[in-house]
Design a protein around this motif. Structure first.
Motif, mmCIF file in Angstrom:
data_model
loop_
_atom_site.group_PDB
_atom_site.id
_atom_site.type_symbol
_atom_site.label_atom_id
_atom_site.label_comp_id
_atom_site.label_asym_id
_atom_site.label_seq_id
_atom_site.Cartn_x
_atom_site.Cartn_y
_atom_site.Cartn_z
ATOM 1 N N SER A 166 5.987 -7.817 -8.068
ATOM 2 C CA SER A 166 6.413 -7.207 -9.167
ATOM 3 C C SER A 166 5.954 -6.306 -9.944
ATOM 4 O O SER A 166 4.188 -6.536 -9.693
ATOM 5 N N ARG A 167 5.560 -5.737 -11.315
ATOM 6 C CA ARG A 167 4.987 -4.682 -12.167
ATOM 7 C C ARG A 167 4.350 -5.771 -12.785
ATOM 8 O O ARG A 167 2.925 -5.033 -12.824
ATOM 9 N N GLN A 168 4.380 -6.168 -13.200
ATOM 10 C CA GLN A 168 4.209 -7.594 -14.398
ATOM 11 C C GLN A 168 2.451 -7.801 -13.286
ATOM 12 O O GLN A 168 1.415 -7.986 -14.199
ATOM 13 N N ASN A 221 -0.990 -7.673 -14.155
ATOM 14 C CA ASN A 221 -1.931 -8.909 -13.826
ATOM 15 C C ASN A 221 -3.724 -8.411 -13.071
ATOM 16 O O ASN A 221 -4.473 -8.754 -13.142
#
Length: 178
Positions: A36-38, A42
């Motif tokens: 994911s982009r998240q 991170n």
């Protein structure tokens, strides 16, 4: 495609960034790593914490190669203008040969707020302004009545001087007489 895990993924992302001289979006990095982009956000935070010279720009993540860091001079320039003049201000800077690294405002509650821009040409300025308009976001300078700082880099101090003169002529530069 197999999902990349932890440290292996961060090393692969770092290699992607090092091999590119243009920004790579978080979305593109997420597709590359099948996460994911998240997760990418991170990972970039962890890599920056290790002192990797990664910059989050309005166009994506950019690895600041040593030669890029050594061949420029920087100056912090105080500006004041309306939101409608933002595109003209940025175009003025990049047309003179500068790169607008960021925008800084002094917020009464949060203190200094800095956002990376990294725009170096008209195409990048247009893309930045278009994203602001499409998302109906506000410019940070709107929080401070148009007052803001830019850290600008250029190949020489004379180009920075030209940028300041050009901004002064347009009424965007804050001076002792402002």
């Amino acid at each position: 495609m197999k999902k990349m895990l932890g440290e292996e993924r961060r090393l692969q992302l770092l290699a992607q960034l090092r091999n590119s001289h243009t920004p790579i979006t978080g979305t593109d990095l997420a597709k590359f790593a099948n996460v994911s982009r998240q997760v990418i956000v991170n990972d970039m935070t962890l890599l920056k914490a290790r002192n990797e010279p990664i910059m989050a720009t309005s166009q994506g993540y950019l690895y600041m190669h040593q030669e890029q860091l050594q061949q420029t001079v920087e100056r912090t320039i105080p500006c004041l203008h309306s939101a409608e003049d933002t595109e003209d201000e940025l175009v003025t800077i990049v047309d003179c040969g500068g790169t607008v690294k960021n925008v800084i405002v002094e917020h009464p509650i949060y203190g200094e707020i800095t956002a990376s821009l990294m725009v170096s040409n008209r195409h990048e300025v247009k893309a930045f302004v278009q994203r602001v308009n499409e998302t109906q976001a506000s410019y940070l300078s709107e929080l401070t009545g148009g007052v803001h700082l830019h850290v600008i880099s250029a190949p020489s101090a004379s180009i920075l001087d030209l940028i300041e003169r050009s901004l002064l002529e347009k009424g965007y530069l804050i001076t002792d007489k402002t």
